[in-house]
Design an enzyme around this catalytic site. Structure first.
Site, PDB file in Angstrom:
ATOM      1  N   HIS A  19       3.429   0.647  -3.480  1.00 10.90           N
ATOM      2  CA  HIS A  19       3.077   0.367  -4.880  1.00 10.90           C
ATOM      3  C   HIS A  19       4.348   0.215  -5.721  1.00 10.90           C
ATOM      4  O   HIS A  19       4.464  -0.692  -6.527  1.00 10.90           O
ATOM      5  CB  HIS A  19       2.248   1.508  -5.483  1.00 10.90           C
ATOM      6  CG  HIS A  19       0.886   1.699  -4.881  1.00 10.90           C
ATOM      7  ND1 HIS A  19       0.435   2.926  -4.448  1.00 10.90           N
ATOM      8  CD2 HIS A  19      -0.121   0.836  -4.640  1.00 10.90           C
ATOM      9  CE1 HIS A  19      -0.796   2.799  -3.988  1.00 10.90           C
ATOM     10  NE2 HIS A  19      -1.169   1.547  -4.081  1.00 10.90           N
ATOM     11  N   LYS A  43     -14.786   5.489  -4.158  1.00  9.79           N
ATOM     12  CA  LYS A  43     -13.814   5.765  -3.098  1.00  9.79           C
ATOM     13  C   LYS A  43     -13.607   7.268  -2.892  1.00  9.79           C
ATOM     14  O   LYS A  43     -12.889   7.663  -1.967  1.00  9.79           O
ATOM     15  CB  LYS A  43     -12.469   5.113  -3.441  1.00  9.79           C
ATOM     16  CG  LYS A  43     -12.378   3.645  -3.057  1.00  9.79           C
ATOM     17  CD  LYS A  43     -10.913   3.212  -3.065  1.00  9.79           C
ATOM     18  CE  LYS A  43     -10.734   1.783  -2.559  1.00  9.79           C
ATOM     19  NZ  LYS A  43      -9.312   1.380  -2.615  1.00  9.79           N
ATOM     20  N   ARG A  97      -0.771  -7.074   1.744  1.00  9.87           N
ATOM     21  CA  ARG A  97      -0.152  -6.514   2.946  1.00  9.87           C
ATOM     22  C   ARG A  97      -0.455  -7.440   4.108  1.00  9.87           C
ATOM     23  O   ARG A  97       0.177  -8.464   4.266  1.00  9.87           O
ATOM     24  CB  ARG A  97      -0.667  -5.096   3.207  1.00  9.87           C
ATOM     25  CG  ARG A  97      -0.048  -4.078   2.293  1.00  9.87           C
ATOM     26  CD  ARG A  97      -0.808  -2.795   2.241  1.00  9.87           C
ATOM     27  NE  ARG A  97      -2.087  -2.965   1.567  1.00  9.87           N
ATOM     28  CZ  ARG A  97      -2.865  -1.987   1.161  1.00  9.87           C
ATOM     29  NH1 ARG A  97      -2.519  -0.750   1.401  1.00  9.87           N
ATOM     30  NH2 ARG A  97      -3.991  -2.226   0.539  1.00  9.87           N
ATOM     31  N   SER A 135      -2.452   3.969   1.078  1.00  9.59           N
ATOM     32  CA  SER A 135      -2.782   5.304   0.561  1.00  9.59           C
ATOM     33  C   SER A 135      -3.728   6.050   1.508  1.00  9.59           C
ATOM     34  O   SER A 135      -3.585   7.250   1.735  1.00  9.59           O
ATOM     35  CB  SER A 135      -3.433   5.194  -0.813  1.00  9.59           C
ATOM     36  OG  SER A 135      -2.530   4.674  -1.752  1.00  9.59           O
TER      37      SER A 135
HETATM   38  P1  ADP Z   1      -7.213  -0.621  -4.421  1.00 11.62           P
HETATM   39  O1  ADP Z   1      -8.068   0.574  -4.563  1.00 11.62           O
HETATM   40  O2  ADP Z   1      -7.482  -1.714  -5.408  1.00 11.62           O
HETATM   41  O3  ADP Z   1      -7.045  -1.125  -3.008  1.00 11.62           O
HETATM   42  P2  ADP Z   1      -4.611   0.530  -4.165  1.00 11.62           P
HETATM   43  O4  ADP Z   1      -4.147   1.677  -5.006  1.00 11.62           O
HETATM   44  O5  ADP Z   1      -4.840   0.798  -2.750  1.00 11.62           O
HETATM   45  O6  ADP Z   1      -5.825  -0.096  -4.891  1.00 11.62           O
HETATM   46  O7  ADP Z   1      -3.575  -0.662  -4.281  1.00 11.62           O
HETATM   47  C1  ADP Z   1      -3.338  -1.364  -5.461  1.00 11.62           C
HETATM   48  C2  ADP Z   1      -2.697  -2.684  -5.135  1.00 11.62           C
HETATM   49  O8  ADP Z   1      -1.470  -2.475  -4.446  1.00 11.62           O
HETATM   50  C3  ADP Z   1      -3.526  -3.583  -4.242  1.00 11.62           C
HETATM   51  O9  ADP Z   1      -3.312  -4.923  -4.633  1.00 11.62           O
HETATM   52  C4  ADP Z   1      -2.938  -3.338  -2.863  1.00 11.62           C
HETATM   53  O10 ADP Z   1      -3.112  -4.440  -2.020  1.00 11.62           O
HETATM   54  C5  ADP Z   1      -1.484  -3.152  -3.219  1.00 11.62           C
HETATM   55  N1  ADP Z   1      -0.751  -2.385  -2.213  1.00 11.62           N
HETATM   56  C6  ADP Z   1      -0.997  -1.127  -1.805  1.00 11.62           C
HETATM   57  N2  ADP Z   1      -0.123  -0.749  -0.857  1.00 11.62           N
HETATM   58  C7  ADP Z   1       0.714  -1.807  -0.667  1.00 11.62           C
HETATM   59  C8  ADP Z   1       1.827  -2.067   0.204  1.00 11.62           C
HETATM   60  N3  ADP Z   1       2.242  -1.152   1.074  1.00 11.62           N
HETATM   61  N4  ADP Z   1       2.410  -3.277   0.128  1.00 11.62           N
HETATM   62  C9  ADP Z   1       1.963  -4.206  -0.733  1.00 11.62           C
HETATM   63  N5  ADP Z   1       0.926  -4.037  -1.574  1.00 11.62           N
HETATM   64  C10 ADP Z   1       0.300  -2.863  -1.536  1.00 11.62           C
END
Ligand code: ADP
Length: 166
Positions: A19, A43, A97, A135
Site C-alpha cells: 500500500h 470482510k 498485483r 493484507s
Molecule cells: P480492498 O479491500 O479494496 O482489496 P486493500 O486494502 O486490500 O483493499 O487494497 C487497496 C488497494 O491496494 C487495492 O487496489 C489493492 O489492489 C492494492 N494493493 C494491495 N496490496 C498491494 C500490493 N502489494 N501491490 C500493489 N497493490 C496493492
C-alpha cells in the site's frame, strides 16, 4: 490550475508496504491524496475502522513531507463513487498485483464508469519486492506466529503481534 485530487480506497487491514509503495507513486500524480479507509463489515476486518485510520495516518507524515502533497485519511461507508464525488476526486487510484486482481478491478471500473464517467481509475503497480504482499496473507502469517516485518511498517507489525498475543 485547479488542484488534482486523487482517491486511494482500500480496507488497509492492515496497511502493508505494498500500500505504501502505491501511495508513494500516487503522490506523484496528484496535488492532494485522500486515502479512503473502507468500513468493509463484510470482510470482517481484524482491526477496527479507528485502528486502521490511525495506522494509515501515522505512516503518512514522512510521505506528505517529502512530496508536499496533502494527504488526508478518511473513513467511508458509502458507495465508492459517491465518496469519490464527495471528496471531489479527479482520479481513483488502485494497485494491481497479479492477474487475479485484474478480473475484479475490470468489473469495478466498468460499473464505476457507468455511475460516473468523469472520474478515471488509474492503476499502479508496486515495486517487484512488494507485489506479492496481501493484507489477508500478512494476517494469516501473523496469526501463525511468523515474521511479518518485511511486509508491513514496524508499527503495523507491532499492532498485529499485539492482536494475536491475546
Ligand atoms: P480492498 O479491500 O479494496 O482489496 P486493500 O486494502 O486490500 O483493499 O487494497 C487497496 C488497494 O491496494 C487495492 O487496489 C489493492 O489492489 C492494492 N494493493 C494491495 N496490496 C498491494 C500490493 N502489494 N501491490 C500493489 N497493490 C496493492
Amino acid at each position: 490550475m485547479a488542484k488534482r485530487i486523487g482517491l486511494y480506497p482500500g480496507t488497509f487491514d492492515p496497511l502493508t508496504l505494498g500500500h505504501i509503495d502505491i501511495i508513494e507513486r500516487a503522490v506523484k500524480l496528484v496535488d492532494e491524496l485522500v486515502i479512503g479507509v473502507a468500513i468493509n463489515r463484510d470482510k470482517g476486518p481484524l482491526f477496527s475502522l479507528e485502528e486502521r485510520v490511525a495506522m494509515v495516518a501515522e505512516e503518512m507524515q514522512p510521505i506528505q513531507k517529502a512530496s508536499g502533497v496533502i494527504i488526508k485519511v478518511t473513513p467511508f461507508e458509502s458507495l465508492l463513487m459517491h465518496f469519490a464525488e464527495s471528496v471531489k476526486a479527479d482520479i481513483i487510484i488502485r494497485g494491481l498485483r497479479a492477474v487475479s486482481d485484474f478480473e475484479y478491478e475490470f468489473q469495478m471500473v466498468g460499473m464505476n464508469q457507468a455511475l460516473n464517467d468523469e472520474i478515471e481509475t488509474v492503476f499502479l503497480m508496486a515495486d517487484a519486492r512488494y507485489q506479492a504482499i496481501a493484507s489477508r496473507l500478512v494476517k494469516e502469517i501473523a496469526r501463525l506466529g511468523g515474521d511479518i516485518s518485511s511486509f508491513v511498517p514496524p508499527r503495523a507489525a507491532a499492532a498485529l503481534k499485539a492482536k494475536f498475543a491475546r
